[in-house]
Design a protein around this motif. Structure first.
Motif, mmCIF file in Angstrom:
data_model
loop_
_atom_site.group_PDB
_atom_site.id
_atom_site.type_symbol
_atom_site.label_atom_id
_atom_site.label_comp_id
_atom_site.label_asym_id
_atom_site.label_seq_id
_atom_site.Cartn_x
_atom_site.Cartn_y
_atom_site.Cartn_z
ATOM 1 N N ASN A 305 0.885 -1.163 0.048
ATOM 2 C CA ASN A 305 0.046 0.458 -0.179
ATOM 3 C C ASN A 305 0.956 1.458 -0.162
ATOM 4 O O ASN A 305 2.023 1.465 1.360
ATOM 5 C CB ASN A 305 -1.068 0.185 1.502
ATOM 6 N N LEU A 306 1.024 1.972 -0.905
ATOM 7 C CA LEU A 306 1.322 3.375 -0.701
ATOM 8 C C LEU A 306 0.876 4.128 -0.911
ATOM 9 O O LEU A 306 -0.674 4.870 -1.694
ATOM 10 C CB LEU A 306 2.449 3.356 -2.405
ATOM 11 N N ASN A 307 0.352 5.393 -0.598
ATOM 12 C CA ASN A 307 0.172 7.053 -0.111
ATOM 13 C C ASN A 307 0.553 8.421 -0.364
ATOM 14 O O ASN A 307 2.455 7.854 0.435
ATOM 15 C CB ASN A 307 -0.570 6.585 1.492
ATOM 16 N N ALA A 308 0.248 9.202 -0.903
ATOM 17 C CA ALA A 308 1.096 10.669 -1.155
ATOM 18 C C ALA A 308 -0.090 11.292 -0.648
ATOM 19 O O ALA A 308 -1.200 11.410 -1.728
ATOM 20 C CB ALA A 308 1.785 10.905 -2.420
ATOM 21 N N ILE A 347 -1.491 26.288 7.588
ATOM 22 C CA ILE A 347 -0.958 25.076 7.155
ATOM 23 C C ILE A 347 -1.000 24.176 6.664
ATOM 24 O O ILE A 347 -1.515 23.756 5.255
ATOM 25 C CB ILE A 347 -0.827 23.675 8.505
ATOM 26 N N ASN A 348 1.019 23.619 5.803
ATOM 27 C CA ASN A 348 1.131 23.266 4.749
ATOM 28 C C ASN A 348 1.848 22.075 4.908
ATOM 29 O O ASN A 348 2.860 21.980 5.762
ATOM 30 C CB ASN A 348 2.175 23.969 3.631
ATOM 31 N N ASN A 349 1.198 20.446 4.623
ATOM 32 C CA ASN A 349 1.799 19.260 4.877
ATOM 33 C C ASN A 349 1.904 18.583 3.361
ATOM 34 O O ASN A 349 0.839 18.339 2.846
ATOM 35 C CB ASN A 349 0.272 18.583 6.389
ATOM 36 N N PHE A 350 3.259 18.160 3.353
ATOM 37 C CA PHE A 350 3.324 17.158 2.452
ATOM 38 C C PHE A 350 3.434 15.935 3.662
ATOM 39 O O PHE A 350 4.465 15.578 4.340
ATOM 40 C CB PHE A 350 4.377 17.324 1.375
ATOM 41 N N SER A 351 2.238 14.626 2.910
ATOM 42 C CA SER A 351 3.444 12.781 3.681
ATOM 43 C C SER A 351 2.699 12.154 2.321
ATOM 44 O O SER A 351 2.458 12.219 2.022
ATOM 45 C CB SER A 351 1.828 13.271 4.935
ATOM 46 N N SER A 352 3.618 11.058 3.090
ATOM 47 C CA SER A 352 4.066 10.134 1.978
ATOM 48 C C SER A 352 3.927 8.374 3.141
ATOM 49 O O SER A 352 4.209 8.209 4.725
ATOM 50 C CB SER A 352 4.964 9.697 1.039
ATOM 51 N N THR A 353 3.004 7.155 2.537
ATOM 52 C CA THR A 353 3.736 6.082 3.655
ATOM 53 C C THR A 353 4.131 5.027 2.844
ATOM 54 O O THR A 353 3.431 4.716 1.483
ATOM 55 C CB THR A 353 2.275 5.609 4.328
ATOM 56 N N ASP A 762 -7.026 5.282 2.823
ATOM 57 C CA ASP A 762 -5.976 5.390 3.959
ATOM 58 C C ASP A 762 -4.961 7.021 3.434
ATOM 59 O O ASP A 762 -4.651 6.816 1.439
ATOM 60 C CB ASP A 762 -4.475 4.209 3.930
ATOM 61 N N SER A 763 -4.919 7.351 4.225
ATOM 62 C CA SER A 763 -4.113 9.063 4.199
ATOM 63 C C SER A 763 -2.530 8.551 4.459
ATOM 64 O O SER A 763 -2.683 8.536 5.726
ATOM 65 C CB SER A 763 -5.058 10.247 4.335
ATOM 66 N N ALA A 764 -1.971 9.415 3.702
ATOM 67 C CA ALA A 764 -0.342 9.643 4.174
ATOM 68 C C ALA A 764 -0.527 10.353 5.401
ATOM 69 O O ALA A 764 0.893 10.181 6.321
ATOM 70 C CB ALA A 764 -0.028 9.732 2.566
#
Length: 773
Positions: A305-308, A347-353, A762-764
């Motif tokens: 499972n990959l999320n960005a 607020i600025n956010n970049f996330s990955s899982t 799902d969300s990163a």
């Protein structure tokens, strides 16, 4: 108002199409209900409790939020947040994936989501290493129903509530599936005015200050989501999720009458009066986008499972706080202080899982993964303070004439990078015994910079830098003694990072001498949990929990008699040569020592009298052991008399939810719900007991459900906190949120009832959501 009119039009225009499909689905729906009700409704599985609510009379016509409040081990005392008993908060997951929304918009979404969409609810009291949760938070995982054929279905819901003011809400949800493509969307809106009545009293044996009055907060909300899921082939899916929420609160204000008792210039104790009026306008926007790819790697259930994800949160807030001198009758005289504030936050956010689960044939599972979060918050605060003498002339805080207000701007920027890695092993050794072990390793690097922090050393450096690494182990075991008895144990360790708003060094004024203050120096706290669970006949359970919290993040009241200074910054003396003081109270957000929480809860989830009565009952004890000390403002360095909380308390907890079916055809239902929380010592002082008695009556007519709910019938859900220090300082808070009220709702389900809902992705950035304001 235009949005609600549009939704109402959609609501009624959809009836023609819905009625055409109604007859086709009625027979199948009845058969499904008959089968589902014979299942075990509540049971323990591995690391979670499972509440099967599909086709249950409890779910019909309810909202997801109301259903969660009736779930064993779950409660809500403010109708805004959900809590698992013995935990701080409940983090909401859907189909095993954390919701991609901030706390406020998630609550509104749950209140506008029909409970008929839910198959079952899982309560995970101690999440494993694979879950990105903080502190002692538990997880509520909502499993949605799945239907197999192509087509369109949906539901519409409208409602009206009456508390102190009237409020209304409406929402429309649609689900569409055609071959490999699935689309799910929702739009909901609400309008309400939150009314509160406060009595705030603090002081010592010499001086005291009381503020009493109303706080009125009007809100208009508009939100929704769009999920697009496409099946690339038999083993892989690609999905895009967009969530949006907007809130506008214009004309929010407070009107407080202040009574100050203190010695005057002649050394004689006198009573002075003032009125503080605060007017606030704010609006906020929350938009997030998540791209997901899922690949099934074998037939055993292994998958990648990959999320960005990208999150943008904006809040704009302006406040005008004015304090006027007055007499006992409330007649206005000259203004004494005016505080004008602008407190925006971006607020600025970049996330990955990355998550990979590998399943083996011998009931052995390995899960490995990692996450990366990069967040930047920008807080450009403006603060202008106007002081006036008794003749109405503009002066500074020392009484010296000035020509312009005192400005205190502060531009605070916070950058944070989090790197996380986890590994878990899960093994089913036999039909009776299973276990799970794992750990997370997290690296956190943060930098806070400010133009004016108030602390001389930090102001010179202009930066607050943090670097820390954390190893977070987890272990759990589950043993089914026989068909009727099950016992399990779990240990977990977690962190509690401060929310972004807690780090922003801004003051929020209630009056000119009473305000809350955030703290950029707050450190992350650590939490260690032990839990033992016993379950009997899948209906009765015992949960024993111990939690140790280190460097608790909370709000602490610091108060003092501040010496009044003249224009030469020398103490002002009364006729007897004593220094004249003014009472000051600051609610400081900071780390406050350690805390232990111990609880033992027994409960039951069972049906009686041939399923005419469904009952959920919990009762238990909680013991709080506080160990906190503070006497210094972490930003300014100002020293206050010691604030100490080393008090222990024992509290009784009771919760019961009961649904009575009134007819054989399952169309009339009566619900009676009650909860009680005994006196308990918290960081601010002793919280007086709270309780609420609620009732509802529900009528199901084909695909329509009509419900009338009455909340806080006895008008007992009011917050009262008292604190007395050995140095003579006292603090008292009395808050009435007008929880007593009623709600009327209409829900209509239409379309092809067999449509399969698309995957909830799902969300990163799932961990970041809980830390926005």
């Amino acid at each position: 108002m235009k949005t609600k009119t549009l939704i109402a039009a959609i609501f009624f225009s959809g009836l023609i199409y819905a009625q055409e499909t109604q007859k086709k689905d009625t027979a199948n729906t009845k058969n499904i209900e008959a089968v589902t009700l014979t299942k075990q409704v509540f049971k323990k599985q591995s690391d979670r409790f499972v509440y099967d609510v599909a086709a249950s009379p409890v779910a019909k016509g309810n909202t997801a939020f109301s259903l969660l409040k009736q779930t064993p081990l779950v409660s809500s005392t403010d109708d805004k947040t959900l809590k698992i008993i013995g935990k701080n908060n409940a983090v909401i997951y859907i189909n095993g994936r954390k919701t991609n929304m901030d706390a406020e918009s998630l609550t509104q979404l749950l209140k506008n989501t029909p409970a008929e969409n839910i198959q079952k609810i899982e309560v995970i009291t101690l999440p494993g290493s694979e879950f990105q949760v903080e502190s002692s938070d538990g997880i509520i995982n909502i499993i949605l129903k799945k239907k197999m054929t192509d087509g369109l279905n949906g539901n519409m819901r409208m409602g009206n509530s009456q508390n102190y003011y009237n409020s209304s809400y409406a929402g429309v949800s649609l689900n569409y599936r055609k071959d490999k493509l699935g689309i799910s969307t929702n739009i909901n809106t609400s309008e309400n005015i939150q009314e509160q009545y406060y009595i705030l009293r603090n002081g010592s044996s010499i001086t005291s200050n009381q503020s009493e009055g109303r706080v009125t907060d009007p809100n208009k909300n508009l939100g929704g989501y769009l999920n697009i899921d496409y099946q690339l082939n038999d083993n892989s899916n690609l999905a895009l999720t967009w969530n949006s929420w907007a809130n506008r609160s214009y004309g929010s204000g407070s009107n407080l009458f202040n009574t100050i008792v203190a010695p005057n210039e002649k050394g004689i104790t006198e009573t002075r009066y003032s009125i503080t009026k605060n007017l606030e306008n704010s609006r906020s926007y929350n938009n997030s986008l998540n791209l997901n790819y899922e690949l099934k790697t074998d037939t055993l259930g292994s998958k990648l499972n990959l999320n960005a994800a990208y999150l943008n949160y904006k809040r704009f807030q302006n406040a005008d706080n004015r304090t006027y001198t007055t007499d006992l009758s409330g007649q206005f005289f000259n203004p004494s202080t005016i505080i004008v504030q602008s407190t925006p936050q971006v607020i600025n956010n970049f996330s990955s899982t990355v998550d990979y689960i590998k399943k083996f044939k011998n009931d052995f599972t390995v899960a490995v993964g990692g996450n990366f979060n990069k967040t930047k918050t920008d807080n450009d605060t403006k603060n202008d303070t106007y002081y006036y003498d008794k003749d109405g002339n503009l002066v500074d805080q020392y009484g010296r004439p000035i020509s312009s207000p005192i400005s205190a701007p502060n531009h605070f920027i916070y950058d944070e990078n989090i790197y996380g890695f986890y590994l878990t092993f899960e093994k089913k050794f036999s039909e009776k015994f299973s276990g799970k072990i794992g750990s997370r390793y997290e690296i956190t690097n943060s930098l806070g910079t400010s133009e004016n922090m108030g602390n001389a050393e930090t102001a010179a450096l202009g930066r607050i830098e943090r670097k820390y690494n954390n190893f977070l182990p987890y272990v759990s075991f589950n043993y089914a003694i026989n068909d009727k008895n099950n016992i399990s144990y779990a240990f977990s360790s977690r962190m509690r990072r401060p929310s972004f708003w807690e780090l922003n060094p801004v003051r929020n004024y209630l009056t000119n001498v009473n305000y809350t203050q955030n703290d950029p120096f707050v450190r992350a706290s650590s939490v260690y949990n032990n839990e033992l669970t016993y379950m009997f006949k899948n209906a009765y359970f015992l949960v024993i929990n111990h939690s140790f919290k280190k460097n608790v993040i909370t709000q602490v009241p610091l108060q003092r008699d501040k010496v009044r200074l003249d224009e030469n910054q020398q103490p002002v003396l009364d006729a007897n040569g004593k220094q004249i003081t003014d009472r000051e109270l600051r609610y400081i957000r900071t780390n406050f020592g350690n805390k232990q929480e111990m609880s033992a809860m027994i409960g039951m989830q069972k049906t009686f009298f041939k399923q005419y009565l469904t009952s959920n009952f919990n009762i238990g004890m909680q013991r709080n052991v506080n160990d906190g000390f503070l006497n210094t403002d972490p930003i300014t360095g100002d020293v206050f008399p010691n604030y100490v909380n080393k008090i222990k308390s024992n509290s009784l907890l009771i919760q019961t939810n009961n649904t009575l079916r009134l007819d054989e055809k399952k169309t009339w239902f009566l619900g009676v719900n009650y909860w009680y929380v005994d006196n308990q010592q918290i960081e601010l002082g002793m919280l007086k007991s709270l309780m609420s008695l609620d009732a509802n009556i529900k009528k199901v007519w084909n695909d329509w459900t009509f419900a009338l709910e009455v909340y806080d019938i006895l008008n007992t859900n009011r917050v009262t906190i008292t604190d007395y220090q050995t140095n003579g300082n006292f603090n008292y808070i009395n808050q009435n949120q007008y929880n007593q009220g009623m709600n009327l709702s209409i829900t209509y389900n239409f379309g092809n009832k067999k449509v399969q809902k698309i995957r909830d992705i799902d969300s990163a950035d799932r961990e970041i959501k809980n830390r926005t304001r």
